[in-house]
Structure formats: C-alpha cells, structure tokens
Design an enzyme around this catalytic site. Structure first.
Site, PDB file in Angstrom:
ATOM      1  N   HIS A   1      16.449 -10.360 -11.018  1.00 25.90           N
ATOM      2  CA  HIS A   1      17.817 -10.592 -10.559  1.00 25.90           C
ATOM      3  C   HIS A   1      17.927 -10.494  -9.044  1.00 25.90           C
ATOM      4  CE1 HIS A   1      19.498 -10.549 -14.695  1.00 25.90           C
ATOM      5  NE2 HIS A   1      18.337  -9.938 -14.896  1.00 25.90           N
TER       6      HIS A   1
ATOM      7  N   LYS B   1      -0.072   4.954  15.345  1.00 26.28           N
ATOM      8  CA  LYS B   1      -0.165   6.401  15.603  1.00 26.28           C
ATOM      9  C   LYS B   1      -0.319   6.643  17.103  1.00 26.28           C
ATOM     10  CE  LYS B   1      -2.572   7.590  11.317  1.00 26.28           C
ATOM     11  NZ  LYS B   1      -3.833   8.014  10.737  1.00 26.28           N
TER      12      LYS B   1
ATOM     13  N   GLU C   1      -4.952  -2.065   2.282  1.00 25.17           N
ATOM     14  CA  GLU C   1      -5.767  -1.421   3.324  1.00 25.17           C
ATOM     15  C   GLU C   1      -7.234  -1.811   3.211  1.00 25.17           C
ATOM     16  OE1 GLU C   1      -3.612   2.726   4.760  1.00 25.17           O
ATOM     17  OE2 GLU C   1      -5.483   2.879   3.667  1.00 25.17           O
TER      18      GLU C   1
END
Ligand code: PA5
Length: 444
Positions: free
Chosen positions: A307, A421, A286
C-alpha cells in the site's frame, strides 16, 4: 539431514535462460572454491564458516549462566550498532510474541541502545530504566564505535548511581575483542563478565557468536536449537554441488544483476521478520557495495508495503528483483469469521485461516510483479523458530561470501563506513582532526 530451506526459481526463468543460469552456477562453484579454499580477499575473516559446528558447550552454558543470574531483572539494555546490533535485534523480534511488553511476560524485556545518537531516544530510555530493575549487555568489537560508546558511558553512569559501582558491575556484561580494544580494558578493570567476538569474524557475520547468543539466552530463547539449525545448514552449504542452496542463491542474484536488475528487495509477509531483512541488508550491502559495484539491498514488508511501495514495484523502473522469505506454516491459528451484514463483502473468506489469505496475497503479488517485469526468488522456511532462523542466518552468510566473490569484491571489509566517522569526529572537534574540521566547516 533434510534441507529446511527451499529455493524456488520458477519466477526467474523468463529473465535468465537455462543456459545462462548454468553458466552462473559454474561461476558460483568457482567462487565457492575460493571461499572454501580460503584463497580469496579477506580470507582472514572466515571464522564464521565453521562457527556453528565448533561452538563449545562451555560457551553455550556461559551464555545460559548470564540468563540465570539475571532471572529477576526486568529490563536488559543491549548496546551495539551495525553488526553488533542487527543480529540480536532480528532474532529477538522474529522469536518474541509481538505484544510481549504489553502482556508483561516474565522474561526480561530487551531494549536496544547505541544504535543511534538521538538524545531523545536515550533520555526516554533512561525514563524507563528509572522505574525498572536493569542490566546491560554492551557489544562492541572495537570498543570505540561512537554510538555505542556514548550510550554505554551514560548507561554505565546511570547503573553505578542506581546500584553502586560493585553491584553495577554484576549487571553489566561486555561482548568484545579477546585482547585489544577499549571495552576489553574497561571490562577487565571493572570485573565485568566478558564474552569474546573472535578476531576472524566481522560484525555482520557475528550473529551466531555471543553477539547474538547472549541477548537471546537472556531473553529465554533456545540458543542450542538456533546453533543446531545453523550447524545443519553449515553442513548442507559445505557441499560442492549445484544443489547447494547458497550456490543457487548466489548464482541467480548475480545473473539477475548482470541482466540489469540492480536492486534486490527482500520481501517478508510477517512483521516479525522485518529486522531479519535489516540484518540481511547490512550483510549484503556492506559485503558487496564497493568498487562501484553491488546489488542495492532493500526490503519491504507485505502486505503493508504493497500500500506504499507496490505501485513502484509494479510499474516503476524495471531494475528490481524480489527475494521472498516465505514461511510455510504460521505458528498461530486464527480464522476469519462471517458477518451477517457482510458490508465489506468479505464473507467469501469466512472460515478461512488468515494465513491462507496471506499466502494468496503472496502468490497474487508474485504473479502480478512477475507479469510486470519483476523476477521473484522464493526462499521457503518451514516456520519461524530458533532452528530455522539459525539455518537462515548461516545460509545467507554463506551465499553472501560466494556472491561477493562472484562480483570480484572483498566481502569482509567495509572501508566506506569510515568516511562519515572521520567527518563526524572532525566536526565535533576531536583532537588531531583540526585540519579536516577547517576543510569541512562552511561546506553545506
Ligand atoms: O559489520 C561491521 O563490521 C559493523 O557493522 C560493526 O559491527 C559496527 O560498526 C560496530 O562495530 P563495533 O562492534 O566495533 O562497535
């Protein structure tokens, strides 16, 4: 005061020459001056810089008082998202016994909500809350972030039905803005104990404020020791010096980035540190990912992820560098044992500490990846405890501020987070968003 964070750059030398590194150190020192001089972009959000050394005794004991008040509580739900979630989650995971829930340890069990909007998750959490004595810490600077606000509505309602409104108020602590914001108004109206997130500290830099301190104190951890580690690191990282670990880390990651290493993998070798990596990803992602720039922060937990991701790291696109959080000493001791049949052929490690095997996995991986074209920065801490964790948080925060200024971006804003948002509100039919709703409907 000894620096408990050691940075080893030997496995970057093939990728960044000595001269080049020295140039980057000079740019890092310039960025350090901008940060310390409070002259850079977003400088109104530098409250975190002197926070550890300035935290008052009163605040610490207020956090401890909540822990005492809730001594008989079995379950504490911590509500928050992003910077109001990852700090506490990372510290709790790092410091707690991996199986403490199953062991039925005495300190309250801490669980999280408001970090997603999964109906199933919250419904299942309510199943748990129904059979436990419950309290809640709600953390939101703005008080209007959808995910925690939705979770808090439901949990507040649940607590009021279970305990009555007055008793529920004793079981709720709010951590929010000092004066503005919806949660502050609600907390004052209901008489909740309230803690303040200072105005000049953004979410991802707030782990050492009550955002991290209250949940940690309630879980029984030593927040004084955490702050001591952070304060000592604050001191170390305030030196204008090429030996300042925050300057070194900021310099090398920018050098690698400009040499084509666009992805930084934070590597841990202990599952307890996975959420420290999540916290770190938010901090750097951010802060730096804007204006078309920024190292992409990712993380892996080895040896598990060797793995699954090991193949790509070894031979995929050569755009990765690794930063390993290496823990010098394990807090626990366990030896591998000998087996009379030796069918797996592992008797050669019998009587060796598992931590030795882990360290050899770390070294072997480092060499293999380095040979395959992946530079490796090693950040060593002595052990996992409150002190070292406090140091690590502060170190990364300071390095992040310096590094983002080197990149030329504002480390302290996050304009890009708003877009989803706005779309979500429009799609849910929030009043005032009708035009946007029409634009979005029918897309995809
Ligand atoms: O770093 C940030 O600023 C964000 O991650 C916020 O902390 C997050 O969005 C939560 O915001 P708030 O505390 O206002 O609910």
């Amino acid at each position: 005061m000894e620096n408990n964070i050691k940075i080893d750059l030997k496995a970057t030398e093939k990728f960044v020459s000595e001269q080049e590194f020295s140039n980057y150190i000079n740019s890092a020192l310039k960025a350090f001056d901008t940060l310390e001089g409070r002259k850079g972009k977003g400088s109104e959000y530098l409250g975190w810089m002197n926070l550890p050394s300035k935290t008052s005794e009163e605040l610490i004991s207020d956090c401890e008082k909540v822990a005492k008040r809730w001594a008989g509580v079995e379950l504490v739900v911590v509500i928050g998202i992003g910077g109001s979630y990852l700090g506490a989650k990372s510290a709790l995971d790092a410091l707690s016994h991996s199986f403490q829930t199953h062991l039925g340890r005495k300190t309250p069990q801490i669980v999280f909500a408001g970090q997603n909007v999964s109906e199933e998750y919250l419904a299942e959490l309510i199943d748990l809350m129904s059979v436990k004595s419950v309290a809640c810490i709600v953390i939101s600077k703005s008080g209007t972030t959808t995910e925690p606000a939705v979770a808090f509505r439901i949990i507040k309602n649940f607590l009021e039905e279970k305990y009555g409104r007055r008793d529920a108020a004793i079981r709720i602590v709010a951590i929010t803005d000092a004066s503005k914001g919806a949660l502050k108004v609600l907390a004052d109206n209901e008489g909740y104990t309230t803690f303040v997130i200072p105005d000049d500290i953004g979410g991802r830099f707030s782990v050492l404020t009550p955002v991290g301190l209250v949940p940690l104190a309630v879980a029984g951890f030593d927040i004084r020791y955490l702050l001591k580690g952070a304060a000592d690191m604050e001191n170390i990282c305030s030196e204008r010096s090429p030996d300042n670990p925050a300057v070194i880390y900021a310099a090398i990651r920018n050098a690698l980035y400009n040499n084509g290493k666009k992805v930084e993998l934070l590597v841990t070798y202990n599952p307890k540190l996975q959420y420290v990596a999540e916290w770190w990803k938010q901090l750097f992602g951010e802060s730096e990912g804007k204006e078309g720039k920024g190292i992409f922060p990712a993380s892996v937990n080895f040896t598990s992820d060797l793995h699954s991701m090991g193949q790509y790291i070894q031979q995929g696109e050569r755009i990765i560098f690794e930063t390993v959080i290496s823990v010098k000493k394990s807090n626990r001791s366990l030896l591998s044992n000998s087996d009379s049949q030796n069918l797996d052929g592992l008797n050669f490690i019998s009587d060796k500490h598992l931590d030795v095997c882990n360290k050899m996995a770390e070294l072997g991986t480092k060499i293999a990846h380095y040979d395959g074209g992946v530079p490796n920065i090693k950040i060593e801490i002595p052990s996992i405890n409150e002190y070292n964790l406090g140091s690590l948080y502060y170190f990364f925060e300071k390095a992040c501020g310096i590094s983002a200024y080197m990149l030329g971006v504002n480390p302290f804003d996050q304009p890009g987070v708003e877009d989803y948002k706005i779309n979500m509100f429009a799609l849910l039919g929030k009043p005032g968003y009708e035009k946007r709703e029409q634009e979005l409907k029918g897309r995809f």
